[in-house]
Design an enzyme around this catalytic site. Structure first.
Site, short mmCIF file in Angstrom:
data_model
loop_
_atom_site.label_atom_id
_atom_site.label_comp_id
_atom_site.label_asym_id
_atom_site.label_seq_id
_atom_site.Cartn_x
_atom_site.Cartn_y
_atom_site.Cartn_z
N CYS A 14 116.01 43.07 78.14
CA CYS A 14 116.79 44.30 78.27
C CYS A 14 115.88 45.54 78.10
O CYS A 14 115.02 45.77 78.93
CB CYS A 14 117.96 44.31 77.29
SG CYS A 14 119.25 45.48 77.76
N HIS A 41 120.68 39.07 77.92
CA HIS A 41 120.72 38.63 76.53
C HIS A 41 121.30 37.21 76.48
O HIS A 41 122.06 36.80 77.36
CB HIS A 41 121.62 39.54 75.69
CG HIS A 41 121.12 40.94 75.54
ND1 HIS A 41 120.00 41.25 74.81
CD2 HIS A 41 121.61 42.12 76.01
CE1 HIS A 41 119.81 42.56 74.82
NE2 HIS A 41 120.76 43.11 75.55
#
Length: 506
Positions: free
Chosen positions: A346, A430
């Site tokens: 991310c 994630h």
């Protein structure tokens, strides 16, 4: 439901932050679910950078997602209607019913929206009460933050609105637990005190009989019972709201799984970037026998690492500046040149790219990234909240995405909607390392690139480890709490004859 009425509930408060509210809430949820109770967790307002995406695309705190797993139900936005994601010491992004609605200072947040927010959170709670037999609410910080009581929607504010009894948890490992119980109660107004049913001692080491005189004195002073003394146990935390803990590592090292497999150990260094988010991504690595995970903030700490992870962050540009200031950026560049593994997740993925255009998060405009991946990042006001599935390294992968930055991938080998160049990987996903087959394949590649003889265990199941952990929390409540008394509270509310402790807050 073992005799409890529909719509009953309980609020688990704490004498301090990190007293054990999340763990106790999850434990009660798992214990009730085992009894055939249809139970849901609830936290009206959560402040955390550790979040999760529900199946309907709503962002909630990861602690509430894990509490839902403890309750054996699907998490929804109703379970955490307000999520505050800090972006600095003074402001946070406000996520309402799973969607971001803007940035707000602490003064601005507490200054004028509380009545509206209280209506929203009580409506969510009522919807849960209409669906579930019981709702176990978690408070935040301490209910005795008297400077914030007027605007409180997560502790006594929600307890009073729902007429829920409150059990206050105290961490005896810190010391001063009896004073904390008494002081927490005495600072509250008479109306709030009438809902404080009693206390629960957490993290006790030693012979409980030595604690009994103190609990009797506390009952004499407050007129309230102690509903349990929970022993200290390593590795029993669920996904933390904040902090640098690898939630499952302690339990794994205490023989939840077999000893390390193979002749070598893999060393993973996680860069502890500012405003780090979803650091629980590395829990699945720590769950592997023979993998050691540590958080680092100095360049020299990368020297012996077989894998470096640059995790998510709520401040991509700030994290990039931090990496450069500390020499970690140069160390990452050297690693890549030497073919040593780096994984960006991310915000960490964004940092590894060539260029960042940010008029949203930092408003820094055009910023050069580290240039390790052929990626350009453009921040958009609309947040991406998704639950993607795919394949990588020949294995099925599930994940979730929470980001404002949109990646334009200009080259490299495709990797989970990101890319890979040599030993450098980057993705917005994630949770991908929780997919067992993919995690093993990834670690085999890391071991090969690092020249290690590490072999991942074929028997490690992250989801099974998570379930074992939640069962341990349920055991903790079942074996060490007064479960009959807790059921009475859930069914009938706080006792009617609880005394008032002067002086009390206005």
């Amino acid at each position: 439901m073992s005799g409890a009425k529909l719509g009953g509930g309980l609020l688990v408060a704490g004498t301090t932050s990190d007293a054990g509210k999340s763990v106790v809430t999850a434990g009660i949820c798992r214990w009730l679910a085992r009894q055939g109770v249809k139970v849901a967790p609830f936290k009206a307002q959560n402040m955390s950078l550790n979040s999760f995406v529900t199946r309907e695309g709503a962002e909630i705190g990861r602690a509430q997602a894990m509490q839902a797993q403890a309750a054996r139900v699907e998490p929804t936005a109703l379970m955490n209607p307000v999520l505050l994601k800090p972006g600095s010491d003074r402001s946070s992004q406000v996520v309402l019913l799973g969607k971001p609605v803007g940035e707000m200072s602490a003064r601005g947040y507490h200054g004028g929206r509380q009545e509206q927010l209280l209506g929203i959170v009580t409506d969510c709670l009522e919807q849960l009460r209409g669906t579930y037999d019981a709702v176990i609410c978690e408070g935040a910080g301490s209910p005795a933050e008297i400077n914030l009581r007027r605007t409180d929607i997560v502790n006594m504010g929600i307890a009073r609105a729902a007429r829920f009894p409150v059990v206050v948890v105290g961490d005896i490992d810190r010391g001063g637990v009896f004073a904390s119980f008494f002081g927490t109660t005495a600072l509250l107004s008479p109306q709030d005190q009438s809902l404080i049913a009693g206390y629960m001692v957490n993290k006790f080491r030693g012979d409980v009989s030595l604690l009994e005189p103190g609990m009797e004195m506390l009952r004499g002073l407050t007129g309230r019972a102690t509903y349990g003394v929970l022993p200290f146990r390593h590795g029993l935390g669920i996904d933390e709201e904040d902090g640098l803990r690898v939630s499952l590592r302690g339990a794994v090292r205490e023989s939840v799984v077999a000893p390390p497999v193979g002749e070598d150990v893999l060393r993973v260094a996680v860069c502890a970037v500012p405003l780090m988010s979803n650091f629980t991504d590395v829990d699945a690595l720590a769950a592997e026998p023979g993998v050691v995970v540590r958080f680092v903030d100095r360049a020299e700490e990368l020297a012996d690492a077989d894998l470096v992870v640059v995790p998510g962050t709520r401040g991509t540009v700030k994290a990039l500046e931090w990496l450069r200031e500390r020499g970690l950026a140069d160390a990452l560049l050297r690693r890549a040149a030497e073919g040593r593994p780096v994984l960006g997740i991310c915000g960490g993925f964004q940092v590894l790219g060539e260029h960042i255009e940010d008029e949203v998060e930092s408003r820094a405009g055009s910023v050069d990234g580290l240039g390790l991946l052929p990626v350009r990042i453009r921040f958009e006001r609309e947040k991406t909240l998704e639950r993607p599935s795919g394949t990588a390294l020949g294995e099925a992968v599930d994940g979730y995405e929470i980001h404002h930055g949109v990646a334009e991938v200009l080259g490299g080998e495709p990797f989970l909607d990101g890319c890979r160049v040599g030993s450098v990987w980057g993705t917005h996903w994630h949770g991908s390392l929780e997919s067992d087959g993919f995690r093993r394949a990834f670690l085999r590649e890391v071991a090969a690139a690092a020249g290690r003889r590490f072999v991942p265990s074929p028997d490690t199941s992250f989801s099974s480890l998570r379930e074992e952990q939640l069962d341990l929390l349920g055991d903790l409540i079942e074996e060490h709490a007064d479960t009959r008394a807790l059921l009475r509270l859930i069914e009938s509310g706080a006792p009617a004859d609880l005394p008032f402790l002067p002086p009390g807050a206005p």
